[in-house]
Design a protein around this motif. Structure first.
Motif, PDB file in Angstrom:
ATOM      1  N   ALA A   9       0.834  -1.208   0.000  1.00 34.45           N
ATOM      2  CA  ALA A   9       0.000   0.000   0.000  1.00 34.45           C
ATOM      3  C   ALA A   9       0.864   1.251   0.000  1.00 34.45           C
ATOM      4  N   GLU A  12      -3.262   4.940   0.470  1.00 33.77           N
ATOM      5  CA  GLU A  12      -4.478   4.239   0.072  1.00 33.77           C
ATOM      6  C   GLU A  12      -5.619   4.382   1.082  1.00 33.77           C
ATOM      7  N   ILE A  16      -8.329   1.268   1.247  1.00 40.38           N
ATOM      8  CA  ILE A  16      -7.819   0.086   1.942  1.00 40.38           C
ATOM      9  C   ILE A  16      -8.753  -0.437   3.018  1.00 40.38           C
ATOM     10  N   THR A  44      -2.273   5.808   5.955  1.00 37.84           N
ATOM     11  CA  THR A  44      -2.691   4.463   5.567  1.00 37.84           C
ATOM     12  C   THR A  44      -2.404   3.416   6.645  1.00 37.84           C
ATOM     13  N   ALA A  83      -4.381  -3.030  -2.893  1.00 39.04           N
ATOM     14  CA  ALA A  83      -5.100  -2.311  -1.838  1.00 39.04           C
ATOM     15  C   ALA A  83      -6.447  -1.772  -2.288  1.00 39.04           C
TER      16      ALA A  83
END
Length: 235
Positions: A9, A12, A16, A44, A83
């Protein structure tokens, strides 16, 4: 059979959480979820932490991040997931059935989000191409027996086409299982840059790579959304 689901990731937060929520029933059945962040600046890792067994930080680069996740994974099968991709509820059952049939690796069919009818054609073409060629891309959720992955040295340390290169190496050990899935993956790049423009770009990048172009050069052109010049296709 424990499956280690490894998700690279980078920035994201928009996607996510939804990706990880879908995987919670699999965690309840003993499978593990590992998120490997590449230095996100949008929080994230914080968003992912409640939904993952482990959240790691690794040098940015999908191959490096996925290798970092594989290094700490405990499952017999490694499943690499983007993701922005939603997995079907029976994904691990499909993987288990493929293993029982003797497959050491494989990938899933995909369905792209978005209302444009052309995106359905794109997904169909991706799935057919992959089954016929034996080459899987990251969107298709490549999975592989852990021991086989380690024997091949994991993903090659390159910034683009790492999934294509690993598929080429895996093909020498056997054909992939083509599982019906489907994985539902975001069409955000196609929608942002245009469906036809993205198709042409990706095909020219892939052709250039198969003809020997350097992955780092292709990565720079991918980030700029440019097709490689014809002279690179002859490398």
């Amino acid at each position: 059979m424990i499956v280690s689901i490894i998700i690279p990731a980078f920035n994201e937060t928009a996607t996510i959480a939804a990706t990880l929520r879908v995987l919670q029933p699999l965690r309840e059945h003993g499978h593990e979820v590992i998120v490997v962040d590449g230095g996100s600046r949008d929080g994230t890792p914080r968003v992912a932490a409640p939904f993952a067994d482990r959240v790691l930080v690794a040098p940015r680069g999908r191959a490096r991040q996925m290798n970092a996740g594989a290094a700490v994974a405990t499952g017999a099968v490694l499943w690499f997931l983007h993701a922005d991709t939603l997995a079907p509820a029976d994904a691990t059952e499909q993987i288990a059935l493929a293993r029982a049939r003797g497959y050491g690796w494989g990938r899933f069919d995909v369905r792209l989000t978005g209302r444009k009818r052309l995106l359905r054609v794109v997904a169909w073409a991706m799935n057919r191409r992959s089954c016929l060629s034996g080459i899987a891309t990251g969107d298709q959720g490549l999975f592989v027996n852990r021991l086989l992955f380690e024997a091949l040295g994991g993903y090659p340390d390159q910034p683009l086409m790492e999934d294509v290169e690993l598929s080429r190496r895996l093909k020498r050990r056997g054909r992939p299982a083509c599982l019906p899935g489907p994985l539902v993956t975001s069409a955000r790049r196609w929608e942002r840059d245009g469906v036809w423009s993205t198709i042409v770009l990706m095909w020219r990048l892939r052709l250039a790579y198969f003809c020997g172009a350097d992955a780092r050069t292709l990565q720079r052109r991918y980030e700029r959304g440019e097709s490689p010049p014809r002279r690179q296709n002859r490398l």
